[in-house]
Design a protein around this motif. Structure first.
Motif, mmCIF file in Angstrom:
data_model
loop_
_atom_site.group_PDB
_atom_site.id
_atom_site.type_symbol
_atom_site.label_atom_id
_atom_site.label_comp_id
_atom_site.label_asym_id
_atom_site.label_seq_id
_atom_site.Cartn_x
_atom_site.Cartn_y
_atom_site.Cartn_z
ATOM 1 N N PRO A 124 -35.642 -121.378 38.120
ATOM 2 C CA PRO A 124 -36.594 -122.049 39.026
ATOM 3 C C PRO A 124 -37.670 -121.131 39.588
ATOM 4 C CG PRO A 124 -34.343 -122.747 39.495
ATOM 5 C CD PRO A 124 -34.244 -121.636 38.487
ATOM 6 N N TRP A 125 -37.348 -119.844 39.810
ATOM 7 C CA TRP A 125 -38.321 -118.942 40.407
ATOM 8 C C TRP A 125 -39.275 -118.324 39.379
ATOM 9 C CZ3 TRP A 125 -37.341 -114.425 37.971
ATOM 10 C CH2 TRP A 125 -36.032 -114.172 37.570
ATOM 11 N N GLN A 126 -39.010 -118.564 38.092
ATOM 12 C CA GLN A 126 -39.876 -118.005 37.060
ATOM 13 C C GLN A 126 -41.059 -118.929 36.802
ATOM 14 O OE1 GLN A 126 -36.859 -117.527 33.959
ATOM 15 N NE2 GLN A 126 -37.085 -115.297 34.132
ATOM 16 N N TRP A 276 -46.847 -110.234 44.293
ATOM 17 C CA TRP A 276 -45.680 -110.089 43.434
ATOM 18 C C TRP A 276 -44.556 -109.458 44.245
ATOM 19 C CZ3 TRP A 276 -46.249 -111.663 38.305
ATOM 20 C CH2 TRP A 276 -47.570 -111.842 37.872
ATOM 21 N N GLU A 277 -43.367 -110.006 44.117
ATOM 22 C CA GLU A 277 -42.198 -109.438 44.788
ATOM 23 C C GLU A 277 -41.425 -108.579 43.802
ATOM 24 O OE1 GLU A 277 -37.846 -110.887 46.405
ATOM 25 O OE2 GLU A 277 -39.522 -112.284 46.551
ATOM 26 N N GLU A 278 -41.151 -107.352 44.192
ATOM 27 C CA GLU A 278 -40.391 -106.450 43.333
ATOM 28 C C GLU A 278 -38.909 -106.530 43.684
ATOM 29 O OE1 GLU A 278 -41.514 -102.181 42.071
ATOM 30 O OE2 GLU A 278 -40.058 -101.943 43.691
ATOM 31 N N ILE A 285 -41.765 -110.639 40.442
ATOM 32 C CA ILE A 285 -41.717 -112.092 40.499
ATOM 33 C C ILE A 285 -43.014 -112.606 41.130
ATOM 34 C CG2 ILE A 285 -40.419 -114.095 41.279
ATOM 35 C CD1 ILE A 285 -38.919 -112.191 39.365
ATOM 36 N N TYR A 286 -43.687 -113.475 40.427
ATOM 37 C CA TYR A 286 -44.940 -114.043 40.918
ATOM 38 C C TYR A 286 -44.701 -114.888 42.166
ATOM 39 C CZ TYR A 286 -48.935 -117.262 41.025
ATOM 40 O OH TYR A 286 -50.012 -118.023 41.404
ATOM 41 N N GLN A 287 -45.454 -114.603 43.223
ATOM 42 C CA GLN A 287 -45.292 -115.302 44.497
ATOM 43 C C GLN A 287 -46.496 -116.156 44.886
ATOM 44 O OE1 GLN A 287 -42.342 -114.926 46.681
ATOM 45 N NE2 GLN A 287 -41.673 -114.340 44.633
ATOM 46 N N GLY A 288 -47.505 -116.188 44.043
ATOM 47 C CA GLY A 288 -48.660 -117.027 44.331
ATOM 48 C C GLY A 288 -49.856 -116.228 44.822
#
Length: 393
Positions: A124-126, A276-278, A285-288
């Motif tokens: 879901p988070w991808q 991006w969250e590392e 992870i793309y955060q918008g």
């Protein structure tokens, strides 16, 4: 892969992704493809389609080449595949090499390969589509190295200032994003603020480009001190800050300078950024997209405690304020980015570009995260007007 290729003697090799299955007939397929592979071709691309559960085609980034010509992959100036430090998105390693080879080679293409693609459902988070659309321009951007020549005396339009302390593994990707800029008239100043890791080795191995200058401070003095060292050496009429663990979109300098060239007396040009969250394993992870506050409001920026990125300063106006404040709480090691914007806003115009031009990496162990509890103390200092700015919050 590079270890294996170092001693590999065959003219071609095949790359497969985890979960892919070869079908009967692959031997015959390979013989046919290799017999018809043009001399100028680096190999063969495979473009499978992967339907989702409803039978519709599900988005997948391009797979990348299936067959590779060994001598093309191992040819200088970049033999082999890109190391992780230069490419933090490991899943795109094949595509990255494909784009590298595009300038010198052609590719053949097939959809009729006896190979069953791997079937996987993104978590879901991808957000694979958004991730690919954001990374493709940088992966595809040609890297144009300018060695030292008579042209090296040309005054740059923009100075990109990167200050780093013990962030060696992040530097190459940040530098690559500068090398990929569509505006070529830049200089990159890298100030090593007394790092104790392998930063010196990384800086010694950067692109041999006259536009890149590196300096090492004898001891760690903090971000504001390092920034001021860079400011004193900057040649560009505009100065863009770039954190070592962040990167620029390929058109960042072009878009910001285009705005600046129409408003030469402005103080700061800024825009939106991608966040991006590392994770602990360094996966991003793309955060918008984070939309910057506009019109610019010092009070709102300070209250939110959110940095503006990208931010490009009028170098002369920045110098007239003596640069970054080293007398603030924590010696200019924290919140120096917000403080300088607050001071600049008192005498200079801020102009906004409505585009996401910067990529900001959020790290659990960054200095800002480790000292988040210090913000209230710094905020009290700001409100007291000890720095000459007392915004009403």
């Amino acid at each position: 892969m590079n270890q294996e290729l170092a001693s590999y003697q065959e003219p071609y090799f095949l790359t497969l992704h985890a979960g892919e299955r070869l079908l009967p007939g692959m031997d015959a397929f390979l013989r046919t493809e290799l017999c018809h592979l043009p001399e100028a071709s680096a190999g063969c691309l495979f473009s499978p389609t992967t339907p989702d559960e409803g039978g519709r085609e599900r988005f997948q980034p391009p797979r990348g080449p299936l067959i590779w010509r060994t001598d093309a992959v191992m040819a200088p100036p970049s033999p082999g595949f890109t190391e992780t430090a230069l490419l933090p998105f490991e899943s795109y390693i094949l595509l990255d090499k494909q784009y590298q080879l595009n300038a010198a080679f052609t590719w053949t293409s097939t959809r009729n390969c006896p190979l069953v693609p791997a079937v996987s459902s993104p978590l879901p988070w991808q957000k694979k589509r958004e991730e690919w659309e954001l990374l493709r321009p940088l992966l595809a951007a040609p890297i144009q190295v300018e060695p030292g020549t008579d042209a090296s005396h040309k005054v740059p339009l923009v100075t990109v200032l990167l200050c780093t302390y013990n962030d060696a593994d992040y530097i190459p990707w940040a530098v690559r994003s500068v090398m990929a800029q569509t505006l070529p008239d830049w200089e990159l100043l890298i100030i090593d603020d007394g790092s104790t890791d392998h930063t010196e080795h990384i800086l010694d191995s950067l692109y041999p480009d006259h536009r890149i200058r590196t300096y090492r401070l004898k001891r760690n003095s903090g971000k504001a001190h390092a920034l001021n060292s860079g400011l004193s050496m900057a040649k560009g009429s505009w100065l863009l800050e770039l954190d070592a663990d962040d990167w620029l979109s390929p058109d960042c300098l072009e878009q910001l300078y285009s705005k600046a060239s129409l408003h030469r007396q402005a103080g700061v040009i800024y825009a939106d950024h991608v966040q991006w969250e590392e994770r602990k394993n360094k996966q991003l992870i793309y955060q918008g997209v984070r939309t910057a506050i506009h019109p610019f409001s010092t009070a709102r920026v300070i209250k939110a405690g959110i940095p503006i990125a990208p931010r490009m300063f009028n170098t002369a106006k920045l110098g007239s304020l003596s640069g970054w404040n080293t007398d603030s709480p924590f010696g200019g090691r924290l919140y120096e980015d917000i403080e300088i914007l607050a001071r600049m806003s008192g005498s200079a115009e801020f102009l906004y570009v409505d585009r996401a031009l910067y990529h900001r990496r959020i790290r659990l162990h960054s200095i800002t995260h480790r000292h988040a509890d210090h913000y209230s103390e710094w905020l009290s200092w700001m409100n007291a007007g000890d720095n000459g700015t007392a915004p009403e919050i």
